[in-house]
Motif scaffolding. Structure first.
Motif, mmCIF file in Angstrom:
data_model
loop_
_atom_site.group_PDB
_atom_site.id
_atom_site.type_symbol
_atom_site.label_atom_id
_atom_site.label_comp_id
_atom_site.label_asym_id
_atom_site.label_seq_id
_atom_site.Cartn_x
_atom_site.Cartn_y
_atom_site.Cartn_z
ATOM 1 N N ILE A 19 0.850 -1.201 0.000
ATOM 2 C CA ILE A 19 0.000 0.000 0.000
ATOM 3 C C ILE A 19 0.877 1.239 0.000
ATOM 4 C CG2 ILE A 19 -1.621 1.351 1.392
ATOM 5 C CD1 ILE A 19 -2.907 -1.255 2.264
ATOM 6 N N LYS A 20 1.909 1.224 0.817
ATOM 7 C CA LYS A 20 2.846 2.349 0.882
ATOM 8 C C LYS A 20 3.486 2.607 -0.490
ATOM 9 C CE LYS A 20 5.636 5.225 3.225
ATOM 10 N NZ LYS A 20 5.165 6.409 3.970
ATOM 11 N N GLN A 21 3.754 1.529 -1.225
ATOM 12 C CA GLN A 21 4.397 1.650 -2.543
ATOM 13 C C GLN A 21 3.402 1.959 -3.655
ATOM 14 O OE1 GLN A 21 6.390 -2.149 -3.017
ATOM 15 N NE2 GLN A 21 7.365 -1.951 -1.010
ATOM 16 N N GLY A 22 2.114 1.966 -3.347
ATOM 17 C CA GLY A 22 1.105 2.245 -4.358
ATOM 18 C C GLY A 22 0.714 1.046 -5.205
ATOM 19 N N LYS A 23 1.101 -0.163 -4.793
ATOM 20 C CA LYS A 23 0.794 -1.355 -5.576
ATOM 21 C C LYS A 23 -0.512 -2.020 -5.141
ATOM 22 C CE LYS A 23 5.643 -2.464 -6.555
ATOM 23 N NZ LYS A 23 6.701 -3.504 -6.434
ATOM 24 N N LEU A 24 -0.916 -1.801 -3.894
ATOM 25 C CA LEU A 24 -2.170 -2.335 -3.369
ATOM 26 C C LEU A 24 -3.043 -1.162 -2.977
ATOM 27 C CD1 LEU A 24 -3.906 -4.758 -2.443
ATOM 28 C CD2 LEU A 24 -2.711 -4.668 -0.245
ATOM 29 N N LEU A 25 -4.282 -1.165 -3.458
ATOM 30 C CA LEU A 25 -5.155 -0.015 -3.279
ATOM 31 C C LEU A 25 -5.655 0.114 -1.845
ATOM 32 C CD1 LEU A 25 -6.613 2.316 -4.760
ATOM 33 C CD2 LEU A 25 -8.493 0.712 -5.216
ATOM 34 N N VAL A 26 -6.077 -0.986 -1.242
ATOM 35 C CA VAL A 26 -6.711 -0.922 0.073
ATOM 36 C C VAL A 26 -6.724 -2.309 0.695
ATOM 37 C CG1 VAL A 26 -9.032 -1.344 -0.872
ATOM 38 C CG2 VAL A 26 -8.811 -0.131 1.307
ATOM 39 N N THR A 27 -6.734 -2.374 2.009
ATOM 40 C CA THR A 27 -7.066 -3.574 2.753
ATOM 41 C C THR A 27 -7.831 -3.120 3.985
ATOM 42 O OG1 THR A 27 -6.236 -5.673 3.641
ATOM 43 C CG2 THR A 27 -4.939 -3.707 4.124
ATOM 44 N N ALA A 28 -8.216 -4.077 4.816
ATOM 45 C CA ALA A 28 -8.924 -3.744 6.053
ATOM 46 C C ALA A 28 -8.300 -4.522 7.198
ATOM 47 C CB ALA A 28 -10.412 -4.092 5.942
ATOM 48 N N THR A 29 -8.395 -3.975 8.390
ATOM 49 C CA THR A 29 -7.794 -4.632 9.536
ATOM 50 C C THR A 29 -8.437 -5.998 9.766
ATOM 51 O OG1 THR A 29 -9.328 -3.438 10.977
ATOM 52 C CG2 THR A 29 -7.133 -2.509 10.728
ATOM 53 N N ASN A 30 -7.592 -6.976 9.942
ATOM 54 C CA ASN A 30 -8.030 -8.323 10.331
ATOM 55 C C ASN A 30 -6.813 -9.032 10.895
ATOM 56 O OD1 ASN A 30 -9.856 -10.565 10.556
ATOM 57 N ND2 ASN A 30 -8.753 -11.497 8.860
ATOM 58 N N SER A 31 -6.434 -8.629 12.085
ATOM 59 C CA SER A 31 -5.197 -9.084 12.690
ATOM 60 C C SER A 31 -5.357 -10.467 13.301
ATOM 61 C CB SER A 31 -4.767 -8.082 13.769
ATOM 62 O OG SER A 31 -3.763 -8.622 14.586
ATOM 63 N N GLY A 32 -4.490 -11.387 12.908
ATOM 64 C CA GLY A 32 -4.462 -12.679 13.572
ATOM 65 C C GLY A 32 -4.140 -12.522 15.042
ATOM 66 N N SER A 33 -3.201 -11.641 15.343
ATOM 67 C CA SER A 33 -2.841 -11.367 16.728
ATOM 68 C C SER A 33 -4.060 -10.940 17.531
ATOM 69 C CB SER A 33 -1.773 -10.264 16.777
ATOM 70 O OG SER A 33 -1.593 -9.790 18.098
#
Length: 413
Positions: free
Chosen positions: A330-344
């Motif tokens: 995302i920081k590099q502009g290659k992935l548009l979006v995700t959402a939080t879903n932490s295994g931790s």
């Protein structure tokens, strides 16, 4: 991943998935379809009370230390590893013992593990279900033996007498990610998408992708003034998703939105790569978006697009994950979006629920089948915050409160 330490101020409550108005008869058609594998995370305003279900409560400690039997679906990727590692860390702080067994996605193996925990006489069992229907009898046997059960990751079938499920909201995260995708697309431009799902038939998989489709439908309806309410868009998206399941694709001319093909990604980079390569071979000239169920699939899709020289012409969006590599993309502009879903966070919250029941007097007898985490998108605007949080140790500080069915219904009014 230790992302539970940070929450965006844009966090959306569970009730925001539903229209913000007092319920009036008749109830919208979308709720008549529940329960459904593609609607996990949608809150039914008439969800039934669970007080009378025998769940082997209250939780009791038989020895000096609480013994937890934990049967995990897999340790096949870092998401599951972080869930177990951080659950163990918090359990150690509370002087609880976790006896872990891994089912390797085998229904029969998981069933045998539950029987083993019953024989051992553990105080509580945690199940990450390999199969939402198959887990019902496992839970029933444990409860009949006087052992309460918590599920994690995926809610089982509604017949299972679990206390609740610690999980992210699959439909909610997909819906909000879909809205974001549409907001970043020219409303006049036709979206020609491919859908790469973990496993068709899995409730988390189907609900994330159905949510993404429905979120795009809702946003396109608003942009093109089609007059669909939020619930109308949820219903329309559900019907379009069913077309993908039945026919492999759909066309929605009014909204300028099509799904050209779908593939199975098995929740892995390798699966996402292979599925996207197959789709590119038949739809590469038309495609401009890949809807990936999770971050691992998205990473594989990005690699496939780069290998095919299409990284600048096809966007990739993830329904959920918050995996560190995805944050960097995302920081590099290659992935548009995700959402939080932490295994931790999923593992930590399960242990915290046990702690609240055992040591804090929480009455958990009327928790919903699934206790969903609030939905927060990760985008270029806030990704740095999550990258920083990734290095923090696991904590219970930001585990959202476990709310009873009565409290959830009150919040929805």
């Amino acid at each position: 991943m230790k992302l539970s330490a940070v929450r965006s101020i844009t966090t959306l409550a569970l009730a925001s998935l539903i229209a913000n108005h007092a319920w009036a008869a008749p109830k919208h058609e979308i709720y008549s379809l529940m329960p459904n594998t593609a609607l996990s995370g949608v809150i039914d305003p008439d969800m039934p009370d669970r007080t009378s279900i025998n769940k082997a409560l209250p939780l009791k400690k038989k020895g000096e230390r609480l013994r937890i039997g934990w049967t995990e679906i897999t340790l096949g990727n870092p998401w599951f590893v972080s869930m177990i590692d951080d659950a163990k860390t918090i359990a150690k702080q509370y002087n609880y013992d976790i006896e872990l067994q891994v089912a390797d996605s085998d229904v029969a193996k998981q069933s045998a593990q539950v029987d083993n925990f019953i024989t051992l006489g553990v105080d509580l069992i945690v199940i990450d279900p390999t199969d939402v229907l198959g887990s019902v009898s496992d839970v029933e046997r444990a409860v009949a033996a006087g052992i309460p059960v918590i599920t994690v990751g995926t809610a089982p079938d509604a017949r299972a007498p679990v206390i609740t499920t610690s999980t992210g909201n699959p439909y909610g995260s997909g819906f909000e990610a879909g809205r974001y995708v549409a907001a970043k697309t020219d409303p006049a431009k036709v979206i020609n998408a491919a859908m790469v799902i973990g496993v068709m038939g899995n409730s988390t998989s189907e609900s994330r992708l159905n949510g993404m489709i429905s979120g795009i439908v809702y946003a396109r309806s608003e942009e093109r003034k089609l007059g669909l309410s939020r619930e109308d868009a949820m219903l329309k998206g559900f019907k379009l998703f069913q077309q993908v399941k039945a026919k492999g694709s759909f066309n929605w001319p009014e909204g300028g939105f099509n799904v050209l093909a779908w593939g199975r990604g098995d929740w892995t980079e390798e699966g996402g790569l292979a599925a996207t390569e197959d789709i590119l071979s038949s739809q590469g000239d038309k495609l401009n978006l890949v809807l990936a169920e999770n971050d691992f699939i998205a990473i594989g899709a990005i690699n496939a697009l780069e290998n095919a020289g299409k990284k600048n012409s096809v966007m990739v969006a993830s329904g959920a994950g918050s995996f560190r590599v995805a944050l960097d993309l995302i920081k590099q502009g290659k992935l548009l979006v995700t959402a939080t879903n932490s295994g931790s966070e999923t593992g930590v919250a399960a242990i915290e629920l046990i702690h609240q029941m055992l040591d804090k007097g929480l009455n958990a007898n009327n928790l919903p089948l699934a206790s969903y985490f609030p939905v927060t998108l990760i985008t270029p605007d806030n990704v740095d915050t999550y990258i920083k949080a990734d290095s923090l140790p696991p904590s219970t500080a930001t585990v959202p409160p476990f709310r009873s069915i009565e409290q959830i219904k009150t919040a929805m009014k």
